[in-house]
Design a protein around this motif. Structure first.
Motif, mmCIF file in Angstrom:
data_model
loop_
_atom_site.group_PDB
_atom_site.id
_atom_site.type_symbol
_atom_site.label_atom_id
_atom_site.label_comp_id
_atom_site.label_asym_id
_atom_site.label_seq_id
_atom_site.Cartn_x
_atom_site.Cartn_y
_atom_site.Cartn_z
ATOM 1 N N SER A 1 0.829 -1.205 0.000
ATOM 2 C CA SER A 1 0.000 0.000 0.000
ATOM 3 C C SER A 1 0.868 1.260 0.000
ATOM 4 O O SER A 1 0.528 2.265 -0.646
ATOM 5 C CB SER A 1 -0.955 0.005 1.198
ATOM 6 N N PHE B 1 -7.027 4.786 6.103
ATOM 7 C CA PHE B 1 -7.205 3.772 5.068
ATOM 8 C C PHE B 1 -7.048 2.415 5.720
ATOM 9 O O PHE B 1 -6.436 2.299 6.777
ATOM 10 C CB PHE B 1 -6.184 3.947 3.926
ATOM 11 N N ASP B 2 -7.643 1.395 5.136
ATOM 12 C CA ASP B 2 -7.525 0.027 5.632
ATOM 13 C C ASP B 2 -8.272 -0.185 6.951
ATOM 14 O O ASP B 2 -9.096 -1.065 7.072
ATOM 15 C CB ASP B 2 -6.061 -0.380 5.779
ATOM 16 N N ASN C 1 -11.892 3.247 2.176
ATOM 17 C CA ASN C 1 -12.266 1.884 2.539
ATOM 18 C C ASN C 1 -11.986 0.942 1.373
ATOM 19 O O ASN C 1 -12.384 1.216 0.242
ATOM 20 C CB ASN C 1 -13.752 1.843 2.896
ATOM 21 N N GLN C 2 -11.289 -0.146 1.644
ATOM 22 C CA GLN C 2 -10.944 -1.100 0.602
ATOM 23 C C GLN C 2 -12.171 -1.791 0.039
ATOM 24 O O GLN C 2 -12.219 -2.168 -1.139
ATOM 25 C CB GLN C 2 -9.957 -2.138 1.122
ATOM 26 N N TRP D 1 -8.354 -7.186 -1.946
ATOM 27 C CA TRP D 1 -8.366 -6.116 -2.922
ATOM 28 C C TRP D 1 -6.914 -5.875 -3.328
ATOM 29 O O TRP D 1 -6.009 -6.552 -2.850
ATOM 30 C CB TRP D 1 -8.961 -4.851 -2.303
ATOM 31 N N PRO E 1 -3.919 -3.849 -2.600
ATOM 32 C CA PRO E 1 -3.462 -2.867 -1.620
ATOM 33 C C PRO E 1 -2.668 -1.731 -2.240
ATOM 34 O O PRO E 1 -2.614 -0.630 -1.678
ATOM 35 C CB PRO E 1 -2.603 -3.682 -0.645
ATOM 36 N N LEU F 1 -5.165 0.747 -3.049
ATOM 37 C CA LEU F 1 -5.680 1.361 -1.821
ATOM 38 C C LEU F 1 -4.775 2.511 -1.374
ATOM 39 O O LEU F 1 -5.253 3.608 -1.049
ATOM 40 C CB LEU F 1 -5.786 0.309 -0.720
ATOM 41 N N LEU G 1 -13.040 1.938 -2.408
ATOM 42 C CA LEU G 1 -12.200 1.458 -3.507
ATOM 43 C C LEU G 1 -12.947 0.471 -4.391
ATOM 44 O O LEU G 1 -12.986 0.617 -5.603
ATOM 45 C CB LEU G 1 -10.926 0.804 -2.957
#
Length: 347
Positions: free
Chosen positions: A61, A131-132, A145-146, A284, A286, A289, A331
């Motif tokens: 990420s 994030f994450d 948000n993933q 997903w 990363p 992301l 995302l």
């Protein structure tokens, strides 16, 4: 809003299997804000603070965020602790405030414990994008948000149900007991198991925590099998946990008898998919992301958006995104990796 699950040809080759060359990313755990940074002297300064350094998922990420920073002409640095705990993140947040960075991109180790430090940073005009793993919405400006908690929970239950034939005992091997994202997914899975008649014959018998530590996750896998001799499957919604569980199962009598799925990266799971330990798992991208989080942070810092619902911004090759309720930018949905496609991915 565009939702993105990138196909194999769009993935950058990050070479994490080559001894995870990004591990540590030049950061330290002294709390002084030291860490790696993109050179270039840009007008925009961004700081990436993952849950912990040396984690392949966050290495990826951060690589995405650095790619975005280069496109944006921004200075980018990664800092963070070696251990995933909220206390370990506070000093880094304080340093970002003291340095007057334009934006902080944070994967929170706790939804509540970081809020005071974040508020000080925001008072110093630092834009905060989680994030994450999120904080409480009032603590930050945006959350990238993933995928939705519902979507992630549904995908993992779908996979484990397919692999155990729709019936039997399952357990969950999570990260830490206060990990915001894992707890949200687990709650959704519990609700789905209770309410969805498709899962009436599946029983969740245990939830354990490996604290995103390889050895502890390995040991917890062993304990699950000893404590639940009729266990049919394990869900591990964390990249460290699923890899450790796969390593244990691959050398045990449970290989091929106890199913394992969850969230993992292709490079760490390829061996276990190819040797038959794991049938399929999800995640997903990363890199996307981190890329999206950096663009969102830049849009806030530049005044292009305020974080209000309905705001839109461009995120490079990913296209346009819209801010949803509670300052959430989505995302996309999880992607399933299996023997048919895992060779096409490299992260």
């Amino acid at each position: 809003m565009k939702l993105h699950t990138k196909r194999p040809t769009a993935l950058a080759a990050l070479l994490l299997t080559a001894t995870f060359a990004f591990a540590g990313c030049g950061g330290d755990d002294s709390g002084d804000g030291g860490g790696s940074g993109s050179e270039g002297g840009g007008d925009l300064s961004l700081t990436m603070l993952p849950k912990n350094l040396g984690n392949p998922y966050f290495d990826t990420s951060t690589a995405g965020a650095e790619k975005a920073a280069e496109e944006l002409g921004a200075d980018m640095e990664e800092v963070g602790p070696e251990t995933a705990s909220p206390d370990a993140q506070v000093s880094y947040i304080n340093t970002v405030a003291q340095q007057g960075q334009d934006a902080l991109i944070l994967s929170a180790n706790d939804p509540e414990a970081l809020c005071d430090a974040i508020e000080e940073a925001r008072s110093a005009d630092v834009k905060v994008v989680t994030f994450d793993a999120d904080t409480n919405p009032e603590c930050r400006d945006l959350f990238v948000n993933q995928a939705t908690a519902e979507g992630i929970a549904a995908k993992q239950l779908e996979l484990i149900s397919e692999q155990i034939g729709g019936e039997g005992e399952i357990a969950i091997l999570s990260a830490s007991a206060n990990a915001t994202n894992q707890n949200a997914w687990i709650e959704m899975m519990e609700t789905e198991l209770a309410d969805n008649p498709d899962y009436a014959d599946i029983e969740l018998v245990d939830t354990v925590y490996g604290d995103d530590e390889d050895q502890k996750s390995f040991d917890q896998t062993e304990a699950l099998l000893q404590n639940h001799p009729d266990l049919k499957g394990i869900i591990s919604p964390t990249t460290v946990g699923i890899a450790a569980a796969a390593r244990y199962l691959s050398d045990s009598d449970a290989k091929g008898k106890v199913a394992l799925t969850g969230l993992g990266t292709p490079n760490q799971m390829r061996e276990y998919v190819e040797n038959g330990t794991v049938e399929s798992f999800a995640l997903w991208n990363p890199e996307d992301l981190g890329f999206l989080a950096a663009y969102a942070a830049a849009a806030l810092a530049n005044g292009d958006i305020t974080g209000e619902e309905g705001d839109t911004f461009e995120a490079g090759e990913l296209g346009e995104f819209e801010v949803g309720a509670d300052g959430v930018v989505l995302l996309g949905e999880p992607f399933t990796f299996d023997a048919d496609n895992i060779g096409d991915f490299d992260f």
